[in-house]
Write an enzyme that holds these catalytic residues in place. Sequence first.
Site, mmCIF file in Angstrom:
data_model
loop_
_atom_site.group_PDB
_atom_site.id
_atom_site.type_symbol
_atom_site.label_atom_id
_atom_site.label_comp_id
_atom_site.label_asym_id
_atom_site.label_seq_id
_atom_site.Cartn_x
_atom_site.Cartn_y
_atom_site.Cartn_z
ATOM 1 N N ARG A 164 0.845 -1.193 0.031
ATOM 2 C CA ARG A 164 0.016 -0.023 -0.051
ATOM 3 C C ARG A 164 0.893 1.206 -0.017
ATOM 4 N NH1 ARG A 164 -2.849 -3.563 -0.761
ATOM 5 N NH2 ARG A 164 -5.118 -3.828 0.065
ATOM 6 N N SER A 238 -9.929 -0.093 3.691
ATOM 7 C CA SER A 238 -9.181 -0.291 4.982
ATOM 8 C C SER A 238 -8.644 1.008 5.501
ATOM 9 C CB SER A 238 -8.042 -1.302 4.603
ATOM 10 O OG SER A 238 -8.666 -2.529 4.211
ATOM 11 N N GLU A 334 -4.015 3.934 6.592
ATOM 12 C CA GLU A 334 -3.612 3.649 5.080
ATOM 13 C C GLU A 334 -3.770 4.776 4.177
ATOM 14 O OE1 GLU A 334 -5.109 2.019 1.731
ATOM 15 O OE2 GLU A 334 -5.480 0.184 2.565
HETATM 16 N N1 EPU Z 1 -11.292 -9.845 10.702
HETATM 17 C C1 EPU Z 1 -11.712 -10.273 11.893
HETATM 18 N N2 EPU Z 1 -12.704 -9.053 12.301
HETATM 19 C C2 EPU Z 1 -13.007 -7.906 11.358
HETATM 20 C C3 EPU Z 1 -12.273 -7.743 10.070
HETATM 21 C C4 EPU Z 1 -11.316 -8.797 9.598
HETATM 22 O O1 EPU Z 1 -11.644 -10.879 12.612
HETATM 23 O O2 EPU Z 1 -13.840 -7.137 11.811
HETATM 24 C C5 EPU Z 1 -10.158 -11.237 10.338
HETATM 25 C C6 EPU Z 1 -11.025 -11.830 9.029
HETATM 26 O O3 EPU Z 1 -11.647 -12.661 9.700
HETATM 27 C C7 EPU Z 1 -9.686 -12.354 8.340
HETATM 28 C C8 EPU Z 1 -8.770 -11.161 8.512
HETATM 29 O O4 EPU Z 1 -9.154 -10.541 9.772
HETATM 30 O O5 EPU Z 1 -9.358 -13.746 8.928
HETATM 31 C C9 EPU Z 1 -8.630 -10.622 7.169
HETATM 32 O O6 EPU Z 1 -9.419 -10.027 6.751
HETATM 33 P P1 EPU Z 1 -9.805 -9.753 5.258
HETATM 34 O O7 EPU Z 1 -9.646 -10.963 4.539
HETATM 35 O O8 EPU Z 1 -11.146 -9.098 5.033
HETATM 36 O O9 EPU Z 1 -8.559 -9.090 4.887
HETATM 37 P P2 EPU Z 1 -7.810 -7.456 5.299
HETATM 38 O O10 EPU Z 1 -6.405 -8.013 5.677
HETATM 39 O O11 EPU Z 1 -8.748 -6.936 6.312
HETATM 40 C C10 EPU Z 1 -6.770 -6.898 3.128
HETATM 41 C C11 EPU Z 1 -6.863 -5.734 2.528
HETATM 42 C C12 EPU Z 1 -7.985 -5.227 1.760
HETATM 43 C C13 EPU Z 1 -8.084 -6.302 0.662
HETATM 44 C C14 EPU Z 1 -8.207 -7.632 1.534
HETATM 45 C C15 EPU Z 1 -8.420 -8.807 0.675
HETATM 46 C C16 EPU Z 1 -5.127 -4.077 3.727
HETATM 47 C C17 EPU Z 1 -5.100 -2.974 4.661
HETATM 48 N N3 EPU Z 1 -6.466 -4.476 3.399
HETATM 49 O O12 EPU Z 1 -7.777 -6.724 3.945
HETATM 50 O O13 EPU Z 1 -7.736 -4.146 0.848
HETATM 51 O O14 EPU Z 1 -9.445 -6.116 -0.078
HETATM 52 O O15 EPU Z 1 -7.261 -7.707 2.347
HETATM 53 O O16 EPU Z 1 -7.229 -9.208 -0.212
HETATM 54 O O17 EPU Z 1 -4.103 -4.900 3.178
HETATM 55 C C18 EPU Z 1 -8.251 -1.609 1.070
HETATM 56 O O18 EPU Z 1 -6.968 -1.580 1.141
HETATM 57 O O19 EPU Z 1 -8.727 -0.711 1.209
HETATM 58 C C19 EPU Z 1 -8.616 -2.919 1.060
HETATM 59 C C20 EPU Z 1 -9.811 -3.159 1.483
#
Ligand code: EPU
Length: 338
Positions: A164, A238, A334
């Site tokens: 990012r 995010s 971010e």
């Molecule tokens: N989780 C929780 N509670 C929550 C949210 C998430 O326990 O309220 C857990 C989920 O269950 C999962 C883990 O956290 O096990 C990761 O969640 P998720 O797969 O939704 O991905 P993320 O790491 O939160 C990242 C990117 C997103 C992207 C997704 C999918 C970053 C900062 N964010 O989110 O990007 O869509 O992976 O690849 O790296 C963005 O940058 O704006 C964005 C949406």
Amino acid sequence: MQIESGVSLKPYNTFGLPAVAQTLVRIAGDADVRKVVDHPQLGRAPKFILGGGSNIILTHDMPQLVLKVEVRGTRIVEERADAWIVEAGAGENWHDFVAWTLAHGCFGLENLAFIPGTVGAAPVQNIGAYGVELQDRFESLDAVDLVTGRSVTLRAGICEFGYRDSAFKHALAGRSVITRVRLRLPRPWQPVLGYLDLQRKIADTGIADPDAQRVFDWVCAIRRAKLPDPALLGNAGSFFKNPVVTPEQCRDIIGRDPEVVHYPLPDGTVKLAAGWMIDACGWKGKTVGQAGVYDKHSLVLVNRGAAIGSEVMTLARAIQESVYGRFGIRLETEPVVV
Ligand code: EPU
């Protein structure tokens, strides 16, 4: 070139935060940037480059000259045996561009479907989702230097892509206006299906070899289910980056919180799920004034109506403090905070 004064930026940022640009110029091509550079007053004014406004938090009015990038156009530059090279103007909507590539038989961006914002903003934050980052598909971009007015083509090395992150958030911030982006989509197409949410789709549907359109549809469905639509509920995706820690730090956290969601990275470090940590601190669904934590995903802050930037930042700091208090980890924002 039309110089506009006192322009409300509320419709131009996906969080829907109020702020007024003292002066705004719309950029439809490289020539418009050169006109700004050559202008006796505007040339010297500090500048802020606004893309789709999907990754900024506006905390005050903008005394700088705001350059709103509206460069249009999409084309297939080249169909090589080993790749399609596709190009879009920086002002094109990113998701529409992804859909356009698929409609034209060029595959490889489907995992990046449904990400809000413009094409020009995609390299700035090196957008990524479901196992693909922009830098994996990047060919080159055109930009105009805001000091010299010269048009340049930049390859990946100069852009310094990171998680990012890119040079456009650092050394090149406010220095280069990105006008066009070219992507290289490798042939033959190979789906990227390793991400857990996509594996679940395979298990649920029984389709083990989806085509690119199917992956696109799955990604859209996953995002719709988890992430708020900025058209209905203001947000900037995010709000924090997932922190990367040493294996020792991770072991220490697992010792206290065995359920912490974490992913070992190839270089031996470990990425922690910030959403999980924020959730564990009890923030899901909470609000400060009109700013809130999305109730389906704690990594996303939302505008519950008439939020102002300072409220959003008060909420963000409170979250950072409680995550630091419990896990000893300082979460980094971010979006770009202005
Ligand atoms: N989780 C929780 N509670 C929550 C949210 C998430 O326990 O309220 C857990 C989920 O269950 C999962 C883990 O956290 O096990 C990761 O969640 P998720 O797969 O939704 O991905 P993320 O790491 O939160 C990242 C990117 C997103 C992207 C997704 C999918 C970053 C900062 N964010 O989110 O990007 O869509 O992976 O690849 O790296 C963005 O940058 O704006 C964005 C949406």
